[in-house]
Write a protein that holds these residues in place. Structure first.
Motif, PDB file in Angstrom:
ATOM      1  N   LEU A 150       0.828  -1.214   0.000  1.00 58.92           N
ATOM      2  CA  LEU A 150       0.000   0.000   0.000  1.00 58.92           C
ATOM      3  C   LEU A 150       0.859   1.261   0.000  1.00 58.92           C
ATOM      4  CD1 LEU A 150      -2.948  -0.733   2.463  1.00 58.92           C
ATOM      5  CD2 LEU A 150      -3.089  -0.299   0.008  1.00 58.92           C
ATOM      6  N   GLY A 151       1.920   1.267   0.778  1.00 59.14           N
ATOM      7  CA  GLY A 151       2.785   2.445   0.846  1.00 59.14           C
ATOM      8  C   GLY A 151       3.362   2.802  -0.507  1.00 59.14           C
ATOM      9  N   ARG A 152       3.848   1.787  -1.234  1.00 54.50           N
ATOM     10  CA  ARG A 152       4.405   2.041  -2.569  1.00 54.50           C
ATOM     11  C   ARG A 152       3.321   2.526  -3.529  1.00 54.50           C
ATOM     12  NH1 ARG A 152       6.570  -3.019  -1.493  1.00 54.50           N
ATOM     13  NH2 ARG A 152       5.238  -3.962  -3.111  1.00 54.50           N
ATOM     14  N   ALA A 153       2.141   1.904  -3.443  1.00 59.49           N
ATOM     15  CA  ALA A 153       1.043   2.287  -4.347  1.00 59.49           C
ATOM     16  C   ALA A 153       0.572   3.716  -4.086  1.00 59.49           C
ATOM     17  CB  ALA A 153      -0.122   1.321  -4.183  1.00 59.49           C
ATOM     18  N   LEU A 154       0.513   4.109  -2.810  1.00 60.25           N
ATOM     19  CA  LEU A 154       0.079   5.468  -2.476  1.00 60.25           C
ATOM     20  C   LEU A 154       1.096   6.508  -2.930  1.00 60.25           C
ATOM     21  CD1 LEU A 154      -1.447   4.801   1.044  1.00 60.25           C
ATOM     22  CD2 LEU A 154      -2.689   5.664  -0.950  1.00 60.25           C
ATOM     23  N   GLU A 155       2.369   6.189  -2.822  1.00 56.63           N
ATOM     24  CA  GLU A 155       3.399   7.100  -3.325  1.00 56.63           C
ATOM     25  C   GLU A 155       3.246   7.302  -4.829  1.00 56.63           C
ATOM     26  OE1 GLU A 155       7.222   5.643  -2.263  1.00 56.63           O
ATOM     27  OE2 GLU A 155       6.967   6.031  -0.110  1.00 56.63           O
ATOM     28  N   LYS A 156       2.979   6.217  -5.546  1.00 58.22           N
ATOM     29  CA  LYS A 156       2.777   6.326  -6.995  1.00 58.22           C
ATOM     30  C   LYS A 156       1.538   7.167  -7.296  1.00 58.22           C
ATOM     31  CE  LYS A 156       1.690   3.712 -11.159  1.00 58.22           C
ATOM     32  NZ  LYS A 156       1.342   2.389 -11.743  1.00 58.22           N
ATOM     33  N   ARG A 157       0.445   6.937  -6.530  1.00 57.22           N
ATOM     34  CA  ARG A 157      -0.785   7.700  -6.772  1.00 57.22           C
ATOM     35  C   ARG A 157      -0.572   9.179  -6.535  1.00 57.22           C
ATOM     36  NH1 ARG A 157      -4.977   7.990  -9.982  1.00 57.22           N
ATOM     37  NH2 ARG A 157      -6.922   8.631  -8.981  1.00 57.22           N
ATOM     38  N   GLN A 158       0.196   9.517  -5.493  1.00 58.95           N
ATOM     39  CA  GLN A 158       0.469  10.917  -5.205  1.00 58.95           C
ATOM     40  C   GLN A 158       1.217  11.580  -6.357  1.00 58.95           C
ATOM     41  OE1 GLN A 158       2.608  11.606  -1.542  1.00 58.95           O
ATOM     42  NE2 GLN A 158       1.836  13.693  -1.404  1.00 58.95           N
ATOM     43  N   LEU A 159       2.185  10.888  -6.921  1.00 58.73           N
ATOM     44  CA  LEU A 159       2.934  11.436  -8.056  1.00 58.73           C
ATOM     45  C   LEU A 159       2.035  11.616  -9.276  1.00 58.73           C
ATOM     46  CD1 LEU A 159       6.281   9.410  -7.792  1.00 58.73           C
ATOM     47  CD2 LEU A 159       5.956  11.853  -7.341  1.00 58.73           C
ATOM     48  N   VAL A 160       1.155  10.630  -9.523  1.00 59.67           N
ATOM     49  CA  VAL A 160       0.239  10.712 -10.664  1.00 59.67           C
ATOM     50  C   VAL A 160      -0.689  11.908 -10.527  1.00 59.67           C
ATOM     51  CG1 VAL A 160      -1.755   9.607 -11.753  1.00 59.67           C
ATOM     52  CG2 VAL A 160       0.301   8.275 -11.296  1.00 59.67           C
ATOM     53  N   LEU A 161      -1.275  12.088  -9.335  1.00 62.21           N
ATOM     54  CA  LEU A 161      -2.221  13.184  -9.126  1.00 62.21           C
ATOM     55  C   LEU A 161      -1.527  14.543  -9.182  1.00 62.21           C
ATOM     56  CD1 LEU A 161      -4.545  11.769  -6.324  1.00 62.21           C
ATOM     57  CD2 LEU A 161      -4.992  11.928  -8.776  1.00 62.21           C
ATOM     58  N   GLU A 162      -0.315  14.629  -8.636  1.00 61.48           N
ATOM     59  CA  GLU A 162       0.418  15.895  -8.684  1.00 61.48           C
ATOM     60  C   GLU A 162       0.779  16.257 -10.123  1.00 61.48           C
ATOM     61  OE1 GLU A 162       2.386  19.353  -7.364  1.00 61.48           O
ATOM     62  OE2 GLU A 162       0.880  18.047  -6.463  1.00 61.48           O
ATOM     63  N   ASN A 163       1.223  15.264 -10.884  1.00 64.70           N
ATOM     64  CA  ASN A 163       1.550  15.504 -12.290  1.00 64.70           C
ATOM     65  C   ASN A 163       0.310  15.914 -13.073  1.00 64.70           C
ATOM     66  OD1 ASN A 163       3.459  15.444 -14.513  1.00 64.70           O
ATOM     67  ND2 ASN A 163       2.414  13.600 -15.210  1.00 64.70           N
ATOM     68  N   ARG A 164      -0.822  15.279 -12.763  1.00 71.80           N
ATOM     69  CA  ARG A 164      -2.085  15.602 -13.427  1.00 71.80           C
ATOM     70  C   ARG A 164      -2.513  17.042 -13.100  1.00 71.80           C
ATOM     71  NH1 ARG A 164      -6.407  11.071 -12.459  1.00 71.80           N
ATOM     72  NH2 ARG A 164      -4.812   9.930 -13.651  1.00 71.80           N
ATOM     73  N   ARG A 165      -2.336  17.418 -11.820  1.00 70.51           N
ATOM     74  CA  ARG A 165      -2.705  18.771 -11.392  1.00 70.51           C
ATOM     75  C   ARG A 165      -1.842  19.821 -12.100  1.00 70.51           C
ATOM     76  NH1 ARG A 165      -1.074  22.588  -7.945  1.00 70.51           N
ATOM     77  NH2 ARG A 165       0.760  21.360  -7.369  1.00 70.51           N
ATOM     78  N   LEU A 166      -0.552  19.540 -12.223  1.00 66.69           N
ATOM     79  CA  LEU A 166       0.345  20.492 -12.881  1.00 66.69           C
ATOM     80  C   LEU A 166      -0.007  20.649 -14.359  1.00 66.69           C
ATOM     81  CD1 LEU A 166       3.761  19.496 -11.251  1.00 66.69           C
ATOM     82  CD2 LEU A 166       2.419  21.562 -10.821  1.00 66.69           C
ATOM     83  N   HIS A 167      -0.354  19.534 -15.010  1.00 69.62           N
ATOM     84  CA  HIS A 167      -0.756  19.606 -16.420  1.00 69.62           C
ATOM     85  C   HIS A 167      -2.054  20.399 -16.573  1.00 69.62           C
ATOM     86  CE1 HIS A 167       2.136  17.274 -18.713  1.00 69.62           C
ATOM     87  NE2 HIS A 167       2.161  16.354 -17.757  1.00 69.62           N
ATOM     88  N   GLU A 168      -3.001  20.165 -15.669  1.00 68.94           N
ATOM     89  CA  GLU A 168      -4.267  20.902 -15.733  1.00 68.94           C
ATOM     90  C   GLU A 168      -4.036  22.390 -15.513  1.00 68.94           C
ATOM     91  OE1 GLU A 168      -6.635  19.001 -12.803  1.00 68.94           O
ATOM     92  OE2 GLU A 168      -7.199  17.308 -14.094  1.00 68.94           O
ATOM     93  N   GLN A 169      -3.167  22.739 -14.566  1.00 70.23           N
ATOM     94  CA  GLN A 169      -2.861  24.150 -14.322  1.00 70.23           C
ATOM     95  C   GLN A 169      -2.218  24.783 -15.545  1.00 70.23           C
ATOM     96  OE1 GLN A 169      -0.514  24.336 -10.731  1.00 70.23           O
ATOM     97  NE2 GLN A 169      -2.321  24.777  -9.483  1.00 70.23           N
TER      98      GLN A 169
END
Length: 443
Positions: free
Chosen positions: A114-133
């Motif tokens: 779970l820890g590894r998966a959550l770290e990956k999800r955080q990176l995905v969402l942050e990258n998505r947010r930056l692209h949207e901005q």
């Protein structure tokens, strides 16, 4: 760090055990017995991980994985498998699953995955947010045109405020683009799919103001035929733009204040309150607090409206934006009329830059449309009649220098490179036009 986990398993004992482990470790846990329930309640951009059994009645874990991949390919899915399901789970990982855990598994093994998966999800969402901005920034640059520092700052403020649930007061002269800015606050925020209702408070007769804003029931007053939804109720969930708010009658100011405070309104002639969710964007020319001190505006309403404030600079204070705006309006008009765009000569540009534009962007747009039609605009004729060619060129040169100095924040080397001028020539021109480097330094 993200900490949300959805657990999907038809066995209550497994759900309860996993929930206990995860809750004790600080995770936010949601439990579902069926995959269909998980899909129905999954929010967009879920900030976490899906933990799902493979064999379940209805949709299986493999089918859930397939549906989730279609919804959000970046959402980590960890499968819980029995011994005989391992080959199937390996195939699922090839199809997008993040990991699989073979039952029975230990809490430590679960936490590690779970820890590894959550770290990956955080990176995905942050990258998505930056692209949207970045996408929003590009879209906004095409809506609020200008290269001046003031316009760049305004765009940054609009993007920031658009995402916040606060009322905004826009200050600016007539024709400076207050409604366009209000529309951007709506279109680039979470209310974009809901109504945007614009109302000019100075254009509504005082006798009709209350009915226009709040609506009325049948027979509420003479001539009230049938029920009518008011502007505020119609805008529920969206944004109300109140232009020239200083013109609103005092009696209606009190009722608007109540709507803002209680999120409720009453139609004329009704006894029942209606809940409304509104964002108020108001626009004014004068200072509302000064109006309040003069007894023409409610001070408490002024503070409620002015949670955040945007100031729009008049066009004469951002002359470097004039060429871009003029070309945009002229080209748009020419395209709309099916005409070929007319070029702007150096003398015409000097006239545009020398004019003070008391009507601001609205006046400039009118001049650009006249140019596209092949007509001389009044301000251009006045400028040509009142100034010699030499004076017009001097004014143009001064504006070019100011624009470069603002763009490079007084950094002389950058100005020299932008204008392709040697240091001595630049110094002489700045001295002749009374321009000081210190006036353009970044604050």
């Amino acid at each position: 760090m993200l900490n949300s986990v959805i657990v999907v398993d038809d066995e209550a004992s497994i759900r309860n055990a996993v929930e206990q482990w995860l809750s004790l470790s600080g995770f936010n846990v949601q439990l579902f017995a069926r995959a269909e329930e998980c899909l129905a309640q999954l929010p967009p951009d879920f900030p976490g991980v899906i933990l799902s059994d493979v064999r379940m009645p209805g949709l299986s874990g493999m089918q859930l994985l397939e549906r989730l991949q279609q919804l959000d390919a970046g959402l980590p899915v960890i499968l819980l498998t029995g011994h005989g399901d391992v080959p199937m789970a390996v195939e699922a990982m090839r199809n997008g699953a993040y990991d699989f855990l073979e039952k029975p598994f230990t809490p430590q093994h679960l936490m590690s995955s779970l820890g590894r998966a959550l770290e990956k999800r955080q990176l995905v969402l942050e990258n998505r947010r930056l692209h949207e901005q970045a996408d929003l920034k590009v879209q906004l640059e095409g809506t609020l045109l200008g290269m001046s520092q003031g316009l760049q700052q305004l765009r940054r403020q609009v993007l920031e405020l658009a995402a916040l649930p606060v009322n905004v007061l826009i200050r600016g002269e007539t024709g400076s683009g207050k409604e366009r800015v209000a529309r951007c606050l709506h279109d680039f925020g979470p209310r974009a799919g809901k109504p945007f209702v614009a109302l000019n408070c100075a254009a509504i007769p005082e006798a009709l103001f209350e009915a226009e804003l709040f609506g009325h029931e049948s027979g509420a007053f003479t001539g009230a035929q049938g029920k009518r939804i008011g502007k505020l109720e119609y805008a529920n969930g969206g944004t109300v733009f109140l232009d020239e708010i200083e013109s609103m009658p005092l009696a209606q100011q009190a009722k608007l204040l109540r709507v803002i405070q209680e999120h409720k309104l009453e139609r004329l002639g009704a006894n029942q309150s209606i809940e409304v969710d509104l964002r108020i964007v108001a626009a004014t020319k004068p200072d509302l607090l000064e109006e309040a001190r003069a007894g023409r505006f409610r001070e408490d309403l002024a503070y409620r409206l002015n949670v955040a404030e945007l100031r729009l600079a008049p066009l004469r204070e951002r002359r470097e934006d004039i060429p871009l705006l003029f070309e945009h309006f002229a080209r748009s008009c020419a395209e709309r009329l099916g005409r070929e765009a007319q070029p702007v000569s150096g003398a015409q540009l000097a006239q545009l830059l020398a004019h003070d534009w008391p009507g601001n962007v609205r006046e400039l747009a009118n001049a650009a449309e006249r140019h596209a039609l092949g007509l001389a605009s009044p301000n251009q004729a006045q400028a040509a009649d009142g100034q010699s060619l030499a004076a017009q060129m001097e004014a143009f040169e001064a504006q070019c220098l100011r624009a470069a100095l603002r763009q490079h924040q007084g950094e002389i080397k950058g100005v020299m490179e932008a204008l392709q001028l040697p240091r001595r020539t630049l110094n002489e021109k700045m001295q002749r036009h009374g321009l000081l480097r210190e006036d353009f330094l970044a604050p």
